[in-house]
Design a protein around this motif. Sequence first.
Motif, PDB file in Angstrom:
ATOM      1  N   ARG A 173      29.466  -0.051  14.713  1.00  0.00           N
ATOM      2  CA  ARG A 173      28.069  -0.265  15.118  1.00  0.00           C
ATOM      3  C   ARG A 173      27.940  -0.911  16.500  1.00  0.00           C
ATOM      4  O   ARG A 173      26.973  -0.675  17.220  1.00  0.00           O
ATOM      5  CB  ARG A 173      27.387  -1.141  14.065  1.00  0.00           C
ATOM      6  CG  ARG A 173      25.990  -1.632  14.398  1.00  0.00           C
ATOM      7  CD  ARG A 173      24.948  -0.576  14.204  1.00  0.00           C
ATOM      8  NE  ARG A 173      23.624  -1.124  14.451  1.00  0.00           N
ATOM      9  CZ  ARG A 173      22.847  -1.669  13.519  1.00  0.00           C
ATOM     10  NH1 ARG A 173      23.283  -1.749  12.265  1.00  0.00           N
ATOM     11  NH2 ARG A 173      21.648  -2.124  13.811  1.00  0.00           N
ATOM     12  N   PHE A 174      28.938  -1.735  16.878  1.00  0.00           N
ATOM     13  CA  PHE A 174      28.787  -2.565  18.070  1.00  0.00           C
ATOM     14  C   PHE A 174      29.842  -2.257  19.136  1.00  0.00           C
ATOM     15  O   PHE A 174      30.960  -1.851  18.827  1.00  0.00           O
ATOM     16  CB  PHE A 174      28.862  -4.047  17.689  1.00  0.00           C
ATOM     17  CG  PHE A 174      27.756  -4.477  16.769  1.00  0.00           C
ATOM     18  CD1 PHE A 174      26.505  -4.802  17.272  1.00  0.00           C
ATOM     19  CD2 PHE A 174      27.960  -4.525  15.395  1.00  0.00           C
ATOM     20  CE1 PHE A 174      25.474  -5.183  16.425  1.00  0.00           C
ATOM     21  CE2 PHE A 174      26.941  -4.902  14.548  1.00  0.00           C
ATOM     22  CZ  PHE A 174      25.685  -5.235  15.056  1.00  0.00           C
ATOM     23  N   ASP A 175      29.446  -2.496  20.398  1.00  0.00           N
ATOM     24  CA  ASP A 175      30.357  -2.353  21.534  1.00  0.00           C
ATOM     25  C   ASP A 175      31.147  -3.628  21.780  1.00  0.00           C
ATOM     26  O   ASP A 175      32.270  -3.581  22.297  1.00  0.00           O
ATOM     27  CB  ASP A 175      29.572  -2.018  22.805  1.00  0.00           C
ATOM     28  CG  ASP A 175      28.694  -0.802  22.642  1.00  0.00           C
ATOM     29  OD1 ASP A 175      29.204   0.221  22.158  1.00  0.00           O
ATOM     30  OD2 ASP A 175      27.500  -0.870  22.990  1.00  0.00           O
ATOM     31  N   VAL A 176      30.526  -4.762  21.464  1.00  0.00           N
ATOM     32  CA  VAL A 176      31.120  -6.072  21.729  1.00  0.00           C
ATOM     33  C   VAL A 176      30.858  -6.982  20.536  1.00  0.00           C
ATOM     34  O   VAL A 176      29.743  -6.995  19.990  1.00  0.00           O
ATOM     35  CB  VAL A 176      30.510  -6.721  22.996  1.00  0.00           C
ATOM     36  CG1 VAL A 176      31.073  -8.122  23.218  1.00  0.00           C
ATOM     37  CG2 VAL A 176      30.731  -5.849  24.220  1.00  0.00           C
ATOM     38  N   VAL A 177      31.869  -7.728  20.123  1.00  0.00           N
ATOM     39  CA  VAL A 177      31.691  -8.785  19.124  1.00  0.00           C
ATOM     40  C   VAL A 177      32.198 -10.084  19.725  1.00  0.00           C
ATOM     41  O   VAL A 177      33.310 -10.145  20.244  1.00  0.00           O
ATOM     42  CB  VAL A 177      32.439  -8.489  17.814  1.00  0.00           C
ATOM     43  CG1 VAL A 177      32.338  -9.702  16.874  1.00  0.00           C
ATOM     44  CG2 VAL A 177      31.861  -7.258  17.123  1.00  0.00           C
ATOM     45  N   VAL A 178      31.360 -11.108  19.659  1.00  0.00           N
ATOM     46  CA  VAL A 178      31.750 -12.440  20.117  1.00  0.00           C
ATOM     47  C   VAL A 178      31.584 -13.403  18.950  1.00  0.00           C
ATOM     48  O   VAL A 178      30.620 -13.311  18.187  1.00  0.00           O
ATOM     49  CB  VAL A 178      30.910 -12.888  21.336  1.00  0.00           C
ATOM     50  CG1 VAL A 178      29.422 -12.900  21.022  1.00  0.00           C
ATOM     51  CG2 VAL A 178      31.362 -14.244  21.838  1.00  0.00           C
ATOM     52  N   ALA A 179      32.543 -14.296  18.787  1.00  0.00           N
ATOM     53  CA  ALA A 179      32.503 -15.258  17.680  1.00  0.00           C
ATOM     54  C   ALA A 179      33.113 -16.563  18.178  1.00  0.00           C
ATOM     55  O   ALA A 179      34.264 -16.584  18.612  1.00  0.00           O
ATOM     56  CB  ALA A 179      33.284 -14.725  16.485  1.00  0.00           C
ATOM     57  N   VAL A 180      32.350 -17.636  18.115  1.00  0.00           N
ATOM     58  CA  VAL A 180      32.808 -18.924  18.635  1.00  0.00           C
ATOM     59  C   VAL A 180      32.869 -19.952  17.512  1.00  0.00           C
ATOM     60  O   VAL A 180      31.861 -20.225  16.858  1.00  0.00           O
ATOM     61  CB  VAL A 180      31.896 -19.420  19.775  1.00  0.00           C
ATOM     62  CG1 VAL A 180      32.377 -20.772  20.293  1.00  0.00           C
ATOM     63  CG2 VAL A 180      31.853 -18.400  20.910  1.00  0.00           C
ATOM     64  N   THR A 181      34.040 -20.482  17.286  1.00  0.00           N
ATOM     65  CA  THR A 181      34.352 -21.487  16.255  1.00  0.00           C
ATOM     66  C   THR A 181      33.788 -21.122  14.891  1.00  0.00           C
ATOM     67  O   THR A 181      33.102 -21.910  14.250  1.00  0.00           O
ATOM     68  CB  THR A 181      33.883 -22.908  16.683  1.00  0.00           C
ATOM     69  OG1 THR A 181      32.478 -22.910  16.946  1.00  0.00           O
ATOM     70  CG2 THR A 181      34.650 -23.373  17.889  1.00  0.00           C
ATOM     71  N   ILE A 182      34.123 -19.926  14.435  1.00  0.00           N
ATOM     72  CA  ILE A 182      33.750 -19.524  13.079  1.00  0.00           C
ATOM     73  C   ILE A 182      34.918 -19.658  12.108  1.00  0.00           C
ATOM     74  O   ILE A 182      34.735 -19.577  10.899  1.00  0.00           O
ATOM     75  CB  ILE A 182      33.214 -18.075  13.038  1.00  0.00           C
ATOM     76  CG1 ILE A 182      34.317 -17.072  13.414  1.00  0.00           C
ATOM     77  CG2 ILE A 182      32.001 -17.918  13.926  1.00  0.00           C
ATOM     78  CD1 ILE A 182      33.945 -15.629  13.141  1.00  0.00           C
ATOM     79  N   LEU A 183      36.136 -19.844  12.630  1.00  0.00           N
ATOM     80  CA  LEU A 183      37.326 -19.861  11.772  1.00  0.00           C
ATOM     81  C   LEU A 183      37.833 -21.265  11.468  1.00  0.00           C
ATOM     82  O   LEU A 183      38.761 -21.422  10.679  1.00  0.00           O
ATOM     83  CB  LEU A 183      38.468 -19.076  12.437  1.00  0.00           C
ATOM     84  CG  LEU A 183      38.172 -17.633  12.817  1.00  0.00           C
ATOM     85  CD1 LEU A 183      39.386 -17.040  13.529  1.00  0.00           C
ATOM     86  CD2 LEU A 183      37.798 -16.808  11.606  1.00  0.00           C
ATOM     87  N   CYS A 184      37.225 -22.273  12.079  1.00  0.00           N
ATOM     88  CA  CYS A 184      37.800 -23.616  11.995  1.00  0.00           C
ATOM     89  C   CYS A 184      37.686 -24.255  10.617  1.00  0.00           C
ATOM     90  O   CYS A 184      38.311 -25.290  10.364  1.00  0.00           O
ATOM     91  CB  CYS A 184      37.194 -24.525  13.054  1.00  0.00           C
ATOM     92  SG  CYS A 184      35.419 -24.433  13.209  1.00  0.00           S
ATOM     93  N   PHE A 185      36.914 -23.647   9.716  1.00  0.00           N
ATOM     94  CA  PHE A 185      36.882 -24.115   8.335  1.00  0.00           C
ATOM     95  C   PHE A 185      37.183 -22.973   7.361  1.00  0.00           C
ATOM     96  O   PHE A 185      36.762 -22.991   6.210  1.00  0.00           O
ATOM     97  CB  PHE A 185      35.537 -24.763   8.017  1.00  0.00           C
ATOM     98  CG  PHE A 185      35.265 -25.980   8.852  1.00  0.00           C
ATOM     99  CD1 PHE A 185      35.889 -27.182   8.581  1.00  0.00           C
ATOM    100  CD2 PHE A 185      34.415 -25.899   9.939  1.00  0.00           C
ATOM    101  CE1 PHE A 185      35.659 -28.300   9.373  1.00  0.00           C
ATOM    102  CE2 PHE A 185      34.183 -27.016  10.738  1.00  0.00           C
ATOM    103  CZ  PHE A 185      34.806 -28.210  10.445  1.00  0.00           C
ATOM    104  N   VAL A 186      37.911 -21.961   7.870  1.00  0.00           N
ATOM    105  CA  VAL A 186      38.288 -20.795   7.067  1.00  0.00           C
ATOM    106  C   VAL A 186      39.801 -20.793   6.900  1.00  0.00           C
ATOM    107  O   VAL A 186      40.538 -20.681   7.885  1.00  0.00           O
ATOM    108  CB  VAL A 186      37.827 -19.487   7.748  1.00  0.00           C
ATOM    109  CG1 VAL A 186      38.318 -18.280   6.967  1.00  0.00           C
ATOM    110  CG2 VAL A 186      36.306 -19.466   7.876  1.00  0.00           C
TER     111      VAL A 186
END
Length: 250
Positions: free
Chosen positions: A111-124
């Motif tokens: 669906r997307f050309d770009v995915v950005v994710a900032v500090t979503i893994l720090c409690f995963v």
Amino acid sequence: MVSEASSSVLPDLGPDIYAKWRASGIGAITDQLQRRLILTLLEDIRGSKVLDVGCGDGDLAVELWRRGGTVTGIDTSPEMVEAAKARAKREGADISFMVGEAASIPFDPERFDVVVAVTILCFVANAAPVFREIARVLRPGGILVIGELGKWSTWAAARRVRAWFGSPLWRRGRFRTASELRSLAKDAGFVPAVVHGSIYYPRWRWAARLLAPYDAALSRVTTFGAAFLALTSVKPATKGNQRPKSHDGE
């Protein structure tokens, strides 16, 4: 962000905490450096369909919209999503925000050309499903930029100490190395990733003011000691689909 507001899925980390962090002396410097790195890695997003995973209060999403992206943001926190919608309304930004899980992104494949994710893994604990979901919703040739908390930094050390002394927040904290992030991206099918560092100073305002001008230079040398790591990678393009960007009128 390398802040006390690193996850919207935990209690007591609402929009007010984000605002308080950005308003502080060290928070303003740190947020600016991290934002500069993320935006530099994203390069030109004009005409691109951009997904902000873990959008928080919508601050980054609005900036991505200003830079010409068609932006969608998801977050696990309804409170954060409402704050993001309010921010977009104040700014006159045409952005779609909704509640959604990073490990189960509510969109069709490619669906997307770009995915950005900032500090979503720090409690995963297990980040692999998140990378797989991001790969699923990215178009072939699409770009991933993900920012996370670095493992070998004074910030991480201080947070581990807080965990030892009973902090409910940092007992759940997860800090990753550059090699761990590259491995997660590779296992999800991305091409070999590049990881850059930022925030090489300890969590003191005077140190931030002193060392911030050298942040970019340090990033070119090493990721060791960086409190913030940013990975950029590309989903392999399939034959006949080398240009994933979606422009108006196409």
